[in-house]
Scaffold this active site. Structure first.
Site, PDB file in Angstrom:
ATOM      1  CE  LYS A   1      -4.703   1.855  -0.791  1.00  0.00           C
ATOM      2  NZ  LYS A   1      -3.717   0.416  -0.472  1.00  0.00           N
TER       3      LYS A   1
ATOM      4  CB  SER B   1      -0.680   0.345   1.081  1.00  0.00           C
ATOM      5  OG  SER B   1      -2.183  -0.275   0.665  1.00  0.00           O
TER       6      SER B   1
ATOM      7  CB  SER C   1      -4.345   1.540   4.247  1.00  0.00           C
ATOM      8  OG  SER C   1      -3.154   0.950   3.186  1.00  0.00           O
TER       9      SER C   1
END
Length: 412
Positions: A59, A56, A119
């Protein structure tokens, strides 16, 4: 006397051991890097050029492109974003981080907050689809941005950082069902560097421990923020990431000794038995940096460095004092000597008058001899030198005579 001598030996041994420990510091992660944000100087690295899973942490690049669209006027914070069946379907998969999306429409601001704080994978996908139409087309934009920054060690297959196995038929064309986003710790640091410098307001989001997502409370996964379980003063971002491939990973930013530090820890050691492993590794890395490095301003804005001057040709004066266009701050080890590392580079032939006040007449460049890894993620620190005052052109007969003398000396 014997007691004093023994005490001295113990003292020397203690301090000698401390220095040795610093020199041999080894962060508890497979890959790591620490840089100072304003200069891009690398302060620590461990296998930071090897491509690895980033989960993640992806991102931060997704959100960078959102900010870029907003800056270009192509997107607004209050624009409504429809949630596709693909993105909505993932909200019911409890293997992934997400937020409820029953309303099926949210603002860009809500989705960015959900992406960076909670997230939320579906939020990242929805933003990608809003900008590019489809996630694969957005991935192409991500790749284009990385290429523009000179990053080459990446594999990108989606906007969220999930393993493709969780995305069903919605995977990037030509990739396998087990592919996942990968790049080096150094490349992650470069992305974070651009995000913080180009869009510093992102820290207002990443510094939040909680937020409201359309009536649903969301909480950060960054446990180093204030009032969280592994809080550290100075930390105000940035993003965690976890998959089986990536392990427990974390890109952080913190203010230490008046320096903004970016750290990247990929695949922290012992994360299978310690949920705080990535935060402990990051904390140790920040301790190492704060204990060993400091910022030093070598020349202040509008000031001269060691009475530096520039040569003037055909002017009423032969030289002009040069001053710094802006302050030049460098990062050095606390034990390092800075003297002699700043070099003045100016034209040997000189600058032809009239030279206006504030015009460039050289550059002060920091020649850093204490480098870690690749040294810097960008250019070495430097500052333009400007003419402190105007130097007007001399009387035309004098200029003619000077040129005549030069011609005679050089040609005849």
């Amino acid at each position: 006397m014997k007691k004093i001598f023994c005490l001295l030996l113990i003292t020397i041994s203690f301090f000698g051991g401390a220095v040795k420990a610093d020199d041999n510091f080894d962060v508890s992660a497979r890959h790591a890097i620490a840089i100072e944000n304003s200069t891009g100087k690398i302060l620590y690295e461990k296998d930071s050029n090897t491509s690895a899973g980033i989960a993640s942490i992806t991102k931060i690049l997704t959100v960078y492109l959102v900010y870029k669209e907003i800056q270009a006027g192509e997107l607004k914070w209050d624009d409504k974003v429809k949630i596709s069946n693909y993105a909505y379907g993932l909200t019911t998969n409890y293997e992934t981080s997400n937020v409820p999306m029953e309303a099926r429409e949210y603002t860009v601001k809500q989705l960015v907050e959900a992406t960076m704080i909670a997230s939320a994978n579906s939020a990242a996908i929805a933003l990608a689809e809003k900008i590019a139409g489809t996630e694969p087309k957005f991935v192409d934009l991500m790749k284009k941005q990385l290429d523009a920054w000179g990053i080459k060690d990446y594999k990108l297959v989606n906007a969220s950082g999930l393993n493709n196995s969780l995305l069903g038929e919605n995977i990037y064309p030509g990739t396998s069902s087990e592919d996942e986003n990968m790049m080096s710790a150094k490349s992650v640091a470069i992305i974070a560097h651009h995000l913080i410098n180009d869009f510093p307001d992102v820290l207002k989001i990443t510094s939040q421990t909680t937020a409201d997502f359309a009536g649903t409370p969301i909480t950060t996964y960054n446990y180093m923020l204030p009032n969280m379980s592994y809080a550290r003063d100075g930390v105000d971002g940035l993003k965690t990431g976890t998959t089986e491939l990536a392990g427990a990973s974390f890109v952080a930013t913190s203010t230490e000794n008046k320096m903004r530090i970016i750290t990247v820890v990929l695949n922290a050691d012992n994360a299978d038995i310690d949920t705080n492993a990535r935060f402990k590794a990051t904390n140790d890395l920040l301790n190492y940096v704060s204990q060993n490095y400091e910022a030093r301003t070598l020349v202040a804005k509008g000031k001269s460095y060691r009475k530096s001057t520039a040569k003037i040709v055909d002017g009423k004066e032969k030289t002009v004092s040069s001053i710094a266009e802006k302050s030049l701050t460098v990062i050095e080890k606390k034990t390092a000597a800075t003297a002699g590392k700043l070099k003045i580079e100016t034209s040997e032939k000189g600058y032809v008058a009239t030279v206006k006040k504030g015009s460039k007449v050289g550059k002060a460049v920091f020649y850093d001899s204490d480098l870690v890894g690749d040294g810097y993620i960008g250019q070495v620190p430097s500052v333009n030198l400007l003419a402190k005052k105007e130097v007007k052109r001399s009387f035309f007969l004098k200029v003619w005579w000077n040129h005549f003398v030069i011609y005679v000396n050089e040609k005849l």
